[in-house]
Design an enzyme around this catalytic site. Structure first.
Site, short mmCIF file in Angstrom:
data_model
loop_
_atom_site.label_atom_id
_atom_site.label_comp_id
_atom_site.label_asym_id
_atom_site.label_seq_id
_atom_site.Cartn_x
_atom_site.Cartn_y
_atom_site.Cartn_z
CE LYS A 150 45.06 38.12 32.18
NZ LYS A 150 43.34 38.06 32.17
CE LYS A 183 40.45 39.68 39.50
NZ LYS A 183 40.70 38.78 38.31
#
Length: 293
Positions: free
Chosen positions: A171, A239
């Protein structure tokens, strides 16, 4: 059909929970915001009063949360759900968090006899609604096979990519590819504008060739309209790029273009635009060139 607890009913978690209901699963859902619980209830999700209530008695517990500290708090905090997870139950974290945190979760819960997968997703809000998410799964192969009936409801590309933490590593790579695409799309549109080219036609033909991508298909309307209503917020992508950079640093890997794009994302967040869609990279690129988005 399984009893599923879903913790996190935001932009991604709510439609995912609704799709599980539509597939015939019994779903209890919890979110800290009463309005999101109510919205999910209108789609057949049984509202829970706490994360522990959502997890209690569930065959499968899914978390869809913003970051690693949120996952750790939900599991192991003062009102953590770890005590509600029975031996033999299945915990699937579909958040995007640090690979190291995911590995720690695997180790801790596996010692209690709980099966664990890290299974972050890609595809944005549209993919969650349409149940066409790409799901990258880390964990033991036999646990992955056990989870397939649930995961296949949520996505069309469901792939086991390795052991614990591997899903989160993939990811991270996915997020740097998406950010890179968005920034290059932004720069391409600024170039096209500088030459007076018809943008709609230009992006149509670019999208039909080798430069075509899901990013171009899904985000060009936002870029052309200047409407950056969030499907995936810049603050979250900021983030995620932090995860990419820390993972690369720990591995001793140099990612120079990633560093540049991460700085552009950070500048937008610093300007107070973290709530905009990540396609707002175009806004910054246009402004750098004295253009209105």
């Amino acid at each position: 059909m399984a009893e599923v607890g879903v913790i996190g009913l935001g932009v991604m978690g709510a439609p995912m929970a609704a799709n599980l209901v539509a597939a015939g699963h019994r779903v209890r859902g919890y979110s800290r915001t009463p309005a999101t619980r109510q919205a999910a209830a209108e789609r057949g999700v049984e509202p829970a009063g706490s994360a522990r209530e959502a997890a209690s008695g569930a065959d499968v517990v899914i978390t869809v949360l913003p970051d690693g500290p949120d996952v750790s708090a939900v599991l192991f905090g003062a009102d953590g759900i770890a005590g509600e997870l029975a031996p033999g139950s299945l915990f699937v974290d579909m958040s995007t968090i640090e690979p190291g945190v995911a590995t720690e979760v695997h180790t801790t819960l596996a010692a209690r006899g709980i099966d664990v997968l890290d299974a972050p997703v890609s595809g944005g809000e549209a993919g969650a609604i349409e149940a066409t998410l790409s799901i990258m799964v880390g964990g033991r192969p036999e646990v992955f096979e056990r989870a397939r009936p649930v995961l296949d409801v949520l996505g069309t590309t469901v792939v086991h990519v390795g052991g614990p933490g591997s899903g989160q590593t993939v990811k991270a790579a996915n997020q740097l590819v998406v950010a890179g695409h968005l920034q290059i799309l932004a720069e391409a549109v600024v170039l096209l504008r500088s030459q007076g080219v018809e943008l709609e036609a230009a992006l149509e033909v670019i999208g039909g060739g080798l430069a075509g991508s899901t990013v171009l298909q899904r985000k060009r309307a936002a870029v052309l309209s200047g409407d950056f209503t969030p499907g995936f917020r810049l603050a979250l992508h900021h983030k995620d790029l932090g995860i990419v950079q820390r993972t690369a640093r720990d591995a001793g890997v140099a990612l120079p273009v990633t560093a540049a794009v991460a700085q552009l994302v950070q500048s937008l967040v610093a300007q107070g635009h973290g709530g905009l869609d990540h396609s707002a990279l175009y806004r910054l690129t246009a402004e750098l060139n004295g253009l209105e988005p």
